[in-house]
Design a protein around this motif. Structure first.
Motif, PDB file in Angstrom:
ATOM      1  N   VAL A   1      -8.555   8.812  -3.434  1.00  0.00           N
ATOM      2  CA  VAL A   1      -8.655   7.400  -3.753  1.00  0.00           C
ATOM      3  C   VAL A   1      -7.368   6.731  -3.264  1.00  0.00           C
ATOM      4  O   VAL A   1      -6.274   7.191  -3.568  1.00  0.00           O
ATOM      5  N   SER A   2      -7.516   5.653  -2.530  1.00  0.00           N
ATOM      6  CA  SER A   2      -6.367   4.972  -1.929  1.00  0.00           C
ATOM      7  C   SER A   2      -5.458   4.360  -2.993  1.00  0.00           C
ATOM      8  O   SER A   2      -5.909   4.042  -4.098  1.00  0.00           O
ATOM      9  N   GLN A   4      -4.278   1.390  -3.102  1.00  0.00           N
ATOM     10  CA  GLN A   4      -4.751   0.046  -3.432  1.00  0.00           C
ATOM     11  C   GLN A   4      -5.875   0.109  -4.460  1.00  0.00           C
ATOM     12  O   GLN A   4      -5.919  -0.685  -5.394  1.00  0.00           O
ATOM     13  N   MET A   5      -6.791   1.071  -4.261  1.00  0.00           N
ATOM     14  CA  MET A   5      -7.893   1.228  -5.205  1.00  0.00           C
ATOM     15  C   MET A   5      -7.362   1.689  -6.558  1.00  0.00           C
ATOM     16  O   MET A   5      -7.845   1.245  -7.596  1.00  0.00           O
ATOM     17  N   GLN A   6      -6.364   2.559  -6.554  1.00  0.00           N
ATOM     18  CA  GLN A   6      -5.771   3.023  -7.809  1.00  0.00           C
ATOM     19  C   GLN A   6      -5.153   1.854  -8.584  1.00  0.00           C
ATOM     20  O   GLN A   6      -5.316   1.766  -9.800  1.00  0.00           O
ATOM     21  N   GLN A   7      -4.468   0.961  -7.876  1.00  0.00           N
ATOM     22  CA  GLN A   7      -3.881  -0.219  -8.536  1.00  0.00           C
ATOM     23  C   GLN A   7      -4.963  -1.101  -9.134  1.00  0.00           C
ATOM     24  O   GLN A   7      -4.826  -1.598 -10.253  1.00  0.00           O
ATOM     25  N   LYS A   8      -6.031  -1.295  -8.388  1.00  0.00           N
ATOM     26  CA  LYS A   8      -7.136  -2.125  -8.855  1.00  0.00           C
ATOM     27  C   LYS A   8      -7.798  -1.507 -10.093  1.00  0.00           C
ATOM     28  O   LYS A   8      -8.097  -2.199 -11.067  1.00  0.00           O
ATOM     29  N   LEU A   9      -8.010  -0.194 -10.062  1.00  0.00           N
ATOM     30  CA  LEU A   9      -8.618   0.501 -11.190  1.00  0.00           C
ATOM     31  C   LEU A   9      -7.700   0.491 -12.410  1.00  0.00           C
ATOM     32  O   LEU A   9      -8.165   0.332 -13.538  1.00  0.00           O
ATOM     33  N   SER A  12      -7.942  -2.892 -13.979  1.00  0.00           N
ATOM     34  CA  SER A  12      -9.221  -3.035 -14.671  1.00  0.00           C
ATOM     35  C   SER A  12      -9.221  -2.273 -15.996  1.00  0.00           C
ATOM     36  O   SER A  12      -9.729  -2.768 -17.005  1.00  0.00           O
ATOM     37  N   ILE A  76     -11.214   6.966 -11.863  1.00  0.00           N
ATOM     38  CA  ILE A  76     -10.742   7.715 -10.690  1.00  0.00           C
ATOM     39  C   ILE A  76     -11.705   8.868 -10.387  1.00  0.00           C
ATOM     40  O   ILE A  76     -12.055   9.110  -9.224  1.00  0.00           O
ATOM     41  N   GLN A  79     -14.797   7.499  -8.750  1.00  0.00           N
ATOM     42  CA  GLN A  79     -14.551   7.119  -7.355  1.00  0.00           C
ATOM     43  C   GLN A  79     -14.446   8.353  -6.466  1.00  0.00           C
ATOM     44  O   GLN A  79     -14.963   8.367  -5.350  1.00  0.00           O
TER      45      GLN A  79
END
Length: 84
Positions: A1-2, A4-9, A12, A76, A79
């Motif tokens: 998981v990138s 950027q996606m980790q920050q978004k998750l 959230s 995570i 994803q």
């Protein structure tokens, strides 16, 4: 998981915990009447609602009750399962 996606998750998951805590805090203050800066006026309910929302956001941002960590891990894993 990138990253950027980790920050978004993570954001959230923290928002989810803040909503959960906000509901808990509002239940705790539901029966309070007459105290506070607005006394027993119509504005008391609105003020108390905004105050509990801010408490919940700050509490979650400071680590909260650990709910966001579990939600984040679960997101995570979901994803990673989709990607793999």
């Amino acid at each position: 998981v990138s990253p950027q996606m980790q920050q978004k998750l993570k954001a959230s998951a923290q928002d989810f915990e803040a909503v959960f805590l906000g509901n808990m805090f509002s239940q705790m203050t539901e029966g309070l009447k007459g105290d506070g800066p607005f006394g027993s006026t119509v504005g008391t309910g609105v003020w108390r609602s905004m105050l509990t929302d801010e408490y919940a956001k700050n509490f979650a941002k400071s680590g909260g009750i650990g709910l966001s960590n579990d939600v984040f891990r679960s997101m995570i894993m979901q994803q990673a399962a989709r990607a793999g």
